[in-house]
Structure formats: C-alpha cells, structure tokens
Design an enzyme around this catalytic site. Sequence first.
Site, PDB file in Angstrom:
ATOM      1  N   GLY A 122     -46.644  57.448  83.041  1.00  0.00           N
ATOM      2  CA  GLY A 122     -46.703  55.991  83.111  1.00  0.00           C
ATOM      3  C   GLY A 122     -45.279  55.488  82.985  1.00  0.00           C
ATOM      4  O   GLY A 122     -44.694  55.560  81.903  1.00  0.00           O
ATOM      5  N   HIS A 123     -44.695  55.057  84.093  1.00  0.00           N
ATOM      6  CA  HIS A 123     -43.289  54.642  84.094  1.00  0.00           C
ATOM      7  C   HIS A 123     -43.205  53.133  84.314  1.00  0.00           C
ATOM      8  O   HIS A 123     -43.727  52.616  85.298  1.00  0.00           O
ATOM      9  CB  HIS A 123     -42.522  55.397  85.189  1.00  0.00           C
ATOM     10  N   LYS A 164     -37.680  56.723  81.257  1.00  0.00           N
ATOM     11  CA  LYS A 164     -37.198  57.370  82.499  1.00  0.00           C
ATOM     12  C   LYS A 164     -37.358  56.445  83.710  1.00  0.00           C
ATOM     13  O   LYS A 164     -36.502  56.404  84.586  1.00  0.00           O
ATOM     14  CB  LYS A 164     -37.993  58.665  82.763  1.00  0.00           C
ATOM     15  N   ASP A 176     -42.092  59.083  77.659  1.00  0.00           N
ATOM     16  CA  ASP A 176     -41.971  57.647  77.387  1.00  0.00           C
ATOM     17  C   ASP A 176     -40.601  57.263  76.829  1.00  0.00           C
ATOM     18  O   ASP A 176     -40.472  56.338  76.027  1.00  0.00           O
ATOM     19  CB  ASP A 176     -43.087  57.185  76.423  1.00  0.00           C
ATOM     20  N   GLN A 192     -43.027  63.045  81.932  1.00  0.00           N
ATOM     21  CA  GLN A 192     -43.186  63.616  80.581  1.00  0.00           C
ATOM     22  C   GLN A 192     -41.798  63.888  79.970  1.00  0.00           C
ATOM     23  O   GLN A 192     -40.872  63.160  80.271  1.00  0.00           O
ATOM     24  CB  GLN A 192     -44.043  64.887  80.621  1.00  0.00           C
TER      25      GLN A 192
HETATM   26  P1  GDP Z   1     -41.162  56.466  80.772  1.00  0.00           P
HETATM   27  O1  GDP Z   1     -42.515  57.087  80.827  1.00  0.00           O
HETATM   28  O2  GDP Z   1     -40.130  57.419  80.275  1.00  0.00           O
HETATM   29  O3  GDP Z   1     -40.760  55.824  82.071  1.00  0.00           O
HETATM   30  O4  GDP Z   1     -41.256  55.285  79.697  1.00  0.00           O
HETATM   31  P2  GDP Z   1     -42.450  54.217  79.525  1.00  0.00           P
HETATM   32  O5  GDP Z   1     -42.349  53.217  80.602  1.00  0.00           O
HETATM   33  O6  GDP Z   1     -43.741  54.908  79.332  1.00  0.00           O
HETATM   34  O7  GDP Z   1     -42.103  53.625  78.102  1.00  0.00           O
HETATM   35  C1  GDP Z   1     -40.894  53.001  77.850  1.00  0.00           C
HETATM   36  C2  GDP Z   1     -41.180  51.557  77.400  1.00  0.00           C
HETATM   37  O8  GDP Z   1     -40.020  51.011  76.829  1.00  0.00           O
HETATM   38  C3  GDP Z   1     -41.539  50.634  78.551  1.00  0.00           C
HETATM   39  O9  GDP Z   1     -42.388  49.627  78.066  1.00  0.00           O
HETATM   40  C4  GDP Z   1     -40.187  50.048  78.942  1.00  0.00           C
HETATM   41  O10 GDP Z   1     -40.310  48.772  79.576  1.00  0.00           O
HETATM   42  C5  GDP Z   1     -39.535  49.920  77.602  1.00  0.00           C
HETATM   43  N1  GDP Z   1     -38.062  50.072  77.588  1.00  0.00           N
HETATM   44  C6  GDP Z   1     -37.275  50.897  78.340  1.00  0.00           C
HETATM   45  N2  GDP Z   1     -35.991  50.805  77.932  1.00  0.00           N
HETATM   46  C7  GDP Z   1     -35.978  49.912  76.916  1.00  0.00           C
HETATM   47  C8  GDP Z   1     -34.935  49.436  76.063  1.00  0.00           C
HETATM   48  O11 GDP Z   1     -33.782  49.811  76.125  1.00  0.00           O
HETATM   49  N3  GDP Z   1     -35.309  48.533  75.094  1.00  0.00           N
HETATM   50  C9  GDP Z   1     -36.587  48.116  74.944  1.00  0.00           C
HETATM   51  N4  GDP Z   1     -36.857  47.250  73.972  1.00  0.00           N
HETATM   52  N5  GDP Z   1     -37.583  48.551  75.730  1.00  0.00           N
HETATM   53  C10 GDP Z   1     -37.273  49.454  76.698  1.00  0.00           C
HETATM   54  P1  IMO Z   2     -44.394  59.903  80.958  1.00  0.00           P
HETATM   55  O1  IMO Z   2     -43.931  60.411  82.306  1.00  0.00           O
HETATM   56  C1  IMO Z   2     -46.144  60.786  77.058  1.00  0.00           C
HETATM   57  C2  IMO Z   2     -49.104  64.018  76.913  1.00  0.00           C
HETATM   58  C3  IMO Z   2     -50.543  63.650  76.601  1.00  0.00           C
HETATM   59  C4  IMO Z   2     -50.991  64.906  75.877  1.00  0.00           C
HETATM   60  C5  IMO Z   2     -50.268  66.006  76.618  1.00  0.00           C
HETATM   61  C6  IMO Z   2     -51.130  66.708  77.667  1.00  0.00           C
HETATM   62  O2  IMO Z   2     -44.909  58.506  80.996  1.00  0.00           O
HETATM   63  O3  IMO Z   2     -43.332  60.130  79.937  1.00  0.00           O
HETATM   64  P2  IMO Z   2     -51.999  65.969  80.066  1.00  0.00           P
HETATM   65  O4  IMO Z   2     -52.879  64.845  80.484  1.00  0.00           O
HETATM   66  O5  IMO Z   2     -50.658  65.962  80.704  1.00  0.00           O
HETATM   67  O6  IMO Z   2     -52.663  67.312  80.179  1.00  0.00           O
HETATM   68  O7  IMO Z   2     -51.784  65.739  78.466  1.00  0.00           O
HETATM   69  O8  IMO Z   2     -49.159  65.392  77.255  1.00  0.00           O
HETATM   70  N1  IMO Z   2     -48.515  63.295  78.057  1.00  0.00           N
HETATM   71  C7  IMO Z   2     -47.598  62.328  77.933  1.00  0.00           C
HETATM   72  N2  IMO Z   2     -47.073  61.742  76.832  1.00  0.00           N
HETATM   73  N3  IMO Z   2     -45.708  60.438  78.277  1.00  0.00           N
HETATM   74  C8  IMO Z   2     -46.193  61.032  79.396  1.00  0.00           C
HETATM   75  O9  IMO Z   2     -45.682  60.802  80.620  1.00  0.00           O
HETATM   76  C9  IMO Z   2     -47.220  61.993  79.255  1.00  0.00           C
HETATM   77  N4  IMO Z   2     -47.937  62.748  80.106  1.00  0.00           N
HETATM   78  C10 IMO Z   2     -48.715  63.539  79.364  1.00  0.00           C
HETATM   79  O10 IMO Z   2     -50.603  62.505  75.781  1.00  0.00           O
HETATM   80  O11 IMO Z   2     -50.498  64.909  74.556  1.00  0.00           O
HETATM   81 MG    MG Z   3     -44.461  56.751  80.090  1.00  0.00          MG
END
Ligand code: GDP
Ligand code: IMO
Ligand code: MG
Length: 435
Positions: free
Chosen positions: A40-41, A16, A13, A224
């Site tokens: 979850g991207h 990416k 999170d 991840q």
């Molecule tokens: P990922 O799994 O690495 O793709 O990241 P996620 O989408 O799960 O979580 C990142 C969250 O931060 C999302 O809600 C994005 O929309 C938000 N986000 C990404 N870059 C920025 C930033 O520079 N500033 C803020 N405030 N939010 C951001």
């Molecule tokens: P993105 O790509 C954050 C965490 C789960 C749990 C552990 C194992 O959005 O960054 P799993 O279901 O993979 O066997 O769970 O890994 N986890 C993540 N945490 N971002 C993710 O993906 C994750 N994918 C798995 O919360 O702790």
């Molecule tokens: Mg994510």
Amino acid sequence: MPGLAIIGSQWGDEGKGKITDYLDERADMIVRFQGGNNAGHTIIVDGKTFKLHGLPSGVVRPGKLAVIGNGVVVNLEELQEEIDQVLAAGGSIDGLRISDRAHLIMNYHKKLDGAEEKYRGKNVVGTTKKGIGPAYQDKIARIGFRAGDLLEEDVLRDKIQFILPYKKDVLDLMGAEPCQCTPESLFEKMKGWGDSIGKYICDTSVLINDALDEGGNVIFEGAQGAMLDIDHGTYPYVTSSATCGGGVCTGSGVAPNRIDRVLGVVKAYTTRVGEGPFVTELNEKEEKELQARGGEFGVTTGRGRRCGWLDLVVVEHAKRMCGFTSLVMTKIDVLNDMAEIPVCVAYEIDGTEVKHFPASIAKLNRAKPVYETLKGWKGWDSTEELVKGGYDNLPGEMREYIEFTERYLKTPVDIVSVGPDRDETIDRRNGDWWS
Ligand code: GDP
Ligand code: IMO
Ligand code: MG
C-alpha cells in the site's frame, strides 16, 4: 547512472511510494519487482492522495512507463479496480506494462491464504489475506498461471485442466471455501482478462534493459521492506518474496551491474504490521500515542501498525542485504516536540551485547534493546519555509539525529522527508540522482 532502486529498510510502510514519486520526475520508467497488492503506497501531490497497491507509483505522473516485473504476483481483477480509480482521477495507464512471466493471483489463492492462517493457530503470520503466499507457493511448485498464458488459448486450456482439479482438492482438504468454477467458466474468465489487459503484457526484461542501454532513467520500486524478506527477514513472520537487493535483479530481469544506486528508506522510528518479533516496540500506551502522531494505520488492511523506536540493528541488517548507497529518512516530523528520543544501537541477548540481527525468533523475543538517548527538537510553523531553508537550517538536534544514523550506518542520509506531500522533501543532492 540510470538504474536506481528504492527499498524499505524496516518492515514496510517507510514511505517508499512518496519517495518513488518524488524521484521519478526525471525517470523514464518505474518498475515493481516483487510482492503484489499486499503493498500500500501512498502518494500525496498538492493535497490529492493516491493509494496504490498493485500499480507502480509511476502511474501518478503522466508519460512514464510503469512496469510490473516478472517477480510480482498480480491479481488482475483487483488491478482492474485500481486502474479504474486512476482513470476516474483523470490519470492514464497508457504506460502500463506487465511481464509475461509475472504470476497471477487467483481467487483460490486468497481462500488458501485465509485457510493457512487458521491452521497456523497461535503461530499466525497476520498476512494481508491477498493470496500472496499461496501464489508464490504455486510459482515455486510450477503450477502457477503466468500473465503470458492469457495470450495463448491452448496453453491456458491445458493448464486449467490440470491445475483447477488440483486446487479444488487442496481447498477441500484445507477446509477452505470451495471454488465454484468449472474449467470452462475459468477459461472464459481468464480469456476476458487477456482481452482487457493483454495489450499491456510483454517481455518487460527486454523493455527495461533496452531503456538502460539507451541511457534511460529507471527506478526499481520496492514493496514491503528488508525485514519482511523471505530469506533475510524475521522468518516465518515475513512475506513470500525477495524484498532485498537481489530481488531487484531476479524480479525484473536485469543483471546486478545495472543497479547503480540503492536508496534505503528509513522511517525515523519503526513500525510493523502483523505478527513477529519487534525488539524496540513500545508499551501499549506509548504505542497508541506514536500511532496517532504518525497516522500509522495500514493502507491495505486498515490495521493499526505496531510502533517502536528507531532500531539501527535492523537498518544495519537491511543495509548489508540491500547495499544501500544512500539513505532517505522519512517521517522525522512525527518526532517533533519530544524531549528525548531513544535510538537502539545493539541488543542484549542472554547477557551478551549483539550488533548483528539474529536469525532466531526465540533469541529476538529475548532480546532487550540497548538505547542511546538523543535530544529532541522543537517543531516548526511552516513546512514550506523549513524546506526552503534546506538541510543546514533544520533544527540542530534534528540534524544530530540524522547524522547519528549516518555515522552508525556509514551511509549518507541524502533525502529527509518532513511531511507526506511530494514537496515536503529536503534533497541534499539537489536532484542530482541521475549523473
Ligand atoms: P510505503 O508502503 O513505504 O509506500 O508507505 P505507506 O504509504 O504505506 O506509509 C507511509 C505513510 O506516511 C503514508 O501515509 C504517507 O503519506 C506518509 N508519509 C510519507 N512520508 C512522510 C513524512 O515525511 N512525514 C509524514 N508525516 N508522513 C509521511
Ligand atoms: P508496503 O509495500 C507492511 C506484512 C503483513 C504480514 C506479512 C505477510 O506497503 O510497505 P503477506 O500478505 O505479504 O503474506 O503478509 O507481511 N506486509 C506488509 N507490512 N507493509 C507492506 O507493504 C506489507 N506487505 C505485507 O502485514 O505481517
Ligand atoms: Mg505501505
């Protein structure tokens, strides 16, 4: 310089999805190489939000090839729901390709994910319950279904005959919800998957290598983060795939010399979802505050993310495991208007200062963060103006926060993300990523 990997440097999170989307304007192909729909991207373009789980972020821009590599585990039913959402939003999945070697997540994997967690008791991992671990277990145990099996009816029938009774027994032993399928009904169901998705299944390694040979630009989109890697993460509080640098090659069928740049995405603070050690975690009150400021709620499970300060011991470990050539600092805007910001530069474990992330969970649970405290900065009125002003016009203390990270990690922070939207990005290389 056409092969560029984007990898999370913490526990996922980091942003990416946003960074992949920002950089893929000039890419021909975006490849997911590990994980599954536990990811979850989030991508936001002109205020419109896309939340992707199993699909590569490249599906958001028209005309890109979006590849699900051999190292990914795929839930075809849930992928279909995601495809329907993309189509409903006016997008296209013509560019989708799925490796014939990618393993399939079956319903029984999801049931086993829940059952295994129950067995773990107080050692629960806190998985996403998407069946990721059980699907990778079957891959390693050589009893998994691969996407390519859907295209060969005899192979599919034969595998179902021995795998289904085996899995039914395991579900029974584990006290999991039973599987109602018969070999015939499972065959029909999987044949249906083949009919609807078969046209996208191919040897994606050939596709990727051909693109690279022809000078195409390929992004390898990590899921991840390094600290969730099955080998190098906080085992057993990890996911079941290789999230670090090596996973790019094994998970997409390219050799190490095809990866020219590796971008490490670093959230300006740290978050983690699920259980496991977290040395810089805040107390409950501060955690809630940062969680609210950063909107730190999981895209896949909706769980509140645990929050803490930036931990450079973690990112140094990730850099070593992934070979970051550039860093991307995201969500730095979330730290606006703080008087001071602590940054963890070492751990104190049993009276000794430690700079390298230890393997032992017991040691990590005893570790105390050693902080350097940096000055905060004032927020801004217009992000648009801030981005126009470029890096040199960012608040001085913010630049110092970024440059402190660069010095510690001996790696440039080439992109600074100051908001969730695609445009809220300061690119210190001005788009020069492909030369
Ligand atoms: P990922 O799994 O690495 O793709 O990241 P996620 O989408 O799960 O979580 C990142 C969250 O931060 C999302 O809600 C994005 O929309 C938000 N986000 C990404 N870059 C920025 C930033 O520079 N500033 C803020 N405030 N939010 C951001
Ligand atoms: P993105 O790509 C954050 C965490 C789960 C749990 C552990 C194992 O959005 O960054 P799993 O279901 O993979 O066997 O769970 O890994 N986890 C993540 N945490 N971002 C993710 O993906 C994750 N994918 C798995 O919360 O702790
Ligand atoms: Mg994510």
